[in-house]
Write a protein that holds these residues in place. Structure first.
Motif, PDB file in Angstrom:
ATOM      1  N   SER A  37      -2.535  -8.059 -10.410  1.00 44.01           N
ATOM      2  CA  SER A  37      -3.600  -9.052 -10.554  1.00 44.01           C
ATOM      3  C   SER A  37      -3.194 -10.005 -11.671  1.00 44.01           C
ATOM      4  O   SER A  37      -2.664  -9.577 -12.695  1.00 44.01           O
ATOM      5  N   THR A  73      -8.240  -2.104  -7.291  1.00 48.72           N
ATOM      6  CA  THR A  73      -9.620  -2.545  -7.483  1.00 48.72           C
ATOM      7  C   THR A  73      -9.941  -2.689  -8.964  1.00 48.72           C
ATOM      8  O   THR A  73     -10.575  -3.663  -9.386  1.00 48.72           O
ATOM      9  N   SER A  89      -4.951   1.886  -8.868  1.00 51.04           N
ATOM     10  CA  SER A  89      -6.217   1.297  -8.450  1.00 51.04           C
ATOM     11  C   SER A  89      -6.187  -0.223  -8.523  1.00 51.04           C
ATOM     12  O   SER A  89      -6.573  -0.813  -9.539  1.00 51.04           O
ATOM     13  N   LYS A 134      -8.329  -5.752 -10.276  1.00 49.87           N
ATOM     14  CA  LYS A 134      -9.100  -6.930  -9.859  1.00 49.87           C
ATOM     15  C   LYS A 134     -10.313  -7.145 -10.767  1.00 49.87           C
ATOM     16  O   LYS A 134     -10.628  -8.262 -11.157  1.00 49.87           O
ATOM     17  N   ARG A 135     -10.995  -6.043 -11.126  1.00 50.02           N
ATOM     18  CA  ARG A 135     -12.166  -6.148 -12.002  1.00 50.02           C
ATOM     19  C   ARG A 135     -11.761  -6.595 -13.406  1.00 50.02           C
ATOM     20  O   ARG A 135     -12.429  -7.423 -14.026  1.00 50.02           O
ATOM     21  N   ASP A 192       0.798  -1.229   0.000  1.00 46.04           N
ATOM     22  CA  ASP A 192       0.000   0.000   0.000  1.00 46.04           C
ATOM     23  C   ASP A 192       0.830   1.278   0.000  1.00 46.04           C
ATOM     24  O   ASP A 192       0.359   2.325   0.444  1.00 46.04           O
TER      25      ASP A 192
END
Length: 197
Positions: A121, A140, A138, A143-144, A110
């Motif tokens: 990812s 996130t 990001s 991950k998407r 982080d």
């Protein structure tokens, strides 16, 4: 405008020794990510305390070692990569300083500005592996995208890879000639459907 200037590489973790500093959720997440991609990875985790799930990993994976103690410079000896995986930013910075002093590549959880590399990812279909990076902006989104690609890439692609590998081994000629032949064979993968009909 800032661009992603990362150079993607794939480490052969079974040939390297990774140090993870931190035995909590972050350390567990990082160790799991490495072991999912390379079950033969050699990982040493140093921490005063360990989550039970991290202790359970040692039963599944013989190359993961837990050392219950406080981090010290000596822990870096013989290590190729370090992951500072605690929720204490000041302590992670201390680990970063020591790793940089020892010229060992480090990922600080982080804290993108202190990372020499990221654990992106990963999308995997047999021998095909795609790493996704958002340059630390990001996780996130990464991950998407992983979910989208995992669903979009057919499981049968590994069969295609294996057959192409066999063809490649049988090709004769110089390097340029082999590349031309393989490009011709695989062109069908990128042609619009109307052209393939």
């Amino acid at each position: 405008m800032e661009e992603n200037q990362l150079f993607p590489v794939f480490f052969k973790l079974h040939r390297l020794h990774v140090l993870v500093v931190g035995g909590g959720n972050i350390g567990l997440e990082k160790a799991n990510a490495m072991l999912e991609n390379c079950p033969q990875a050699t990982i040493t985790v140093v921490s005063l305390d360990f989550l039970p799930a991290l202790e359970e990993l040692t039963h599944q994976y013989p190359n993961i070692t837990l050392i219950q103690k406080s981090f010290s410079c000596g822990d870096l000896l013989g290590k190729d990569l370090v992951v500072a995986a605690t929720n204490d930013k000041a302590f992670n910075y201390h680990v970063w300083e020591k790793a940089k002093g020892s010229r060992v590549l480090i990922n600080v959880a982080d804290t993108p500005e202190l990372c020499d590399f990221y654990l992106g990812s990963i999308v995997q279909k047999g021998n095909l592996k795609i790493a996704i990076s958002t340059n630390g902006k990001s996780p996130t989104i990464a991950k998407r995208l992983k979910q989208v690609l995992q669903e979009a890439i057919p499981d049968t692609l590994d069969e295609v890879l294996n057959k192409l590998s066999q063809i490649r081994e049988k090709l004769t000629g110089d390097f340029a000639s082999k590349v031309r032949k393989l490009n011709s064979i695989t062109e069908v993968l990128v042609k619009p459907e109307s052209e393939n009909a």
